[in-house]
Design an enzyme around this catalytic site. Structure first.
Site, PDB file in Angstrom:
ATOM      1  CB  SER A 172       5.138   4.197  -3.625  1.00  0.00           C
ATOM      2  OG  SER A 172       5.690   4.036  -2.341  1.00  0.00           O
TER       3      SER A 172
ATOM      4  CG  HIS B 153       1.540   5.585   0.002  1.00  0.00           C
ATOM      5  ND1 HIS B 153       2.513   6.562  -0.131  1.00  0.00           N
ATOM      6  CD2 HIS B 153       2.069   4.444  -0.530  1.00  0.00           C
ATOM      7  CE1 HIS B 153       3.580   6.041  -0.715  1.00  0.00           C
ATOM      8  NE2 HIS B 153       3.337   4.755  -0.972  1.00  0.00           N
TER       9      HIS B 153
END
Length: 251
Positions: A82, A228
């Site tokens: 991320s 994610h």
């Protein structure tokens, strides 16, 4: 920072995501133990200081270069999750002689966040430490993954993120807002591996496609059932992809 794995192995720098810390790699590190794993808490996160400034990818990348300098590491493979993946891209563009390859996990080449987005608005609305009893606090809890993660791990990560100063939450958002992550992709000469989750609510399928457009020679894999935080949900599978990618390139 944490150093793990084989002290004589190929250096692998692991960069965590927004509001995470070195702990976020703890489920994955046993599967990459042949490497010299270098895992810092990035500024404002975990046990690292939280100065007033600065929290953009360029500053994080400069921190990472200085971190390698202190450890005497001339060149390392870099894997980022991320926000950490955005730092990895910046690092490879700005310090190409220090980066052997980059692995981008739960990443994007597009604008990662905009004013009006769920994450931006909730993060910017914070007036103090995140309240775990608010809806945002509950939604942001690390246990909320498509694939269940170890509860003790999730609670430990959550305890750390609750201590992150509000100016860090705000500053990262301001730095990322409306700025395409892949704007300097042409300057990245290192090999690239892209790993994405098919159920990623922050960076869905179009973000994966944007990375392949930005890095047309990249290796890539989508884990259809993951979200994610791939390195939390299926650490062994993610580590296997990273290991195969690194092993194919040798030292």
């Amino acid at each position: 920072y944490v150093e793990a794995g084989n002290p004589e192995g190929e250096p692998l720098l692991l960069l965590h995501g927004y509001t995470d810390s070195s702990r976020s790699w703890s489920l994955l590190t046993p599967y990459l133990s042949k490497y010299r794993l270098l895992i810092p808490d990035q500024r404002g996160h975990g046990g690292t200081d939280a100065p007033e400034c600065c929290y953009g990818p360029s500053q994080f990348a400069f921190d990472a270069k200085l971190f390698l300098n202190v450890l005497g590491v001339e060149r390392a493979a870099v894997a980022g999750h991320s926000l950490g993946s955005m730092v990895a891209i910046t690092m490879a563009a700005e310090y190409p002689d220090r980066v052997r390859s980059i692995t981008l996990i739960g990443s994007t080449a597009m604008v990662p966040v905009r004013r009006g987005d769920w994450l931006f608005d909730n993060a910017m609305a914070l007036k103090g430490p995140l309240d775990p009893e608010t809806q945002f606090g509950k939604d942001w809890h690390p246990a909320n993954q498509p694939t269940p993660v170890d509860p003790a791990f999730a609670d430990a990560v959550n305890e750390e993120l609750l201590r992150i100063p509000v100016h860090v939450w705000h500053s990262v958002m301001r730095e990322l807002a409306s700025t395409p992550v892949g704007r300097h992709a042409a300057d990245v000469k290192a090999p690239v591996l892209v790993l994405s989750g098919g159920k990623d609510p922050l960076f869905p399928a179009e973000h994966h496609r944007s990375l392949l457009a930005a890095f047309p020679n990249a290796e890539e894999h989508v884990f259809p059932e993951l979200g994610h935080n791939l390195n939390w949900e299926k650490p062994a599978d993610v580590a296997a992809r990273i290991d195969a990618f690194l092993a194919a390139r040798g030292r």
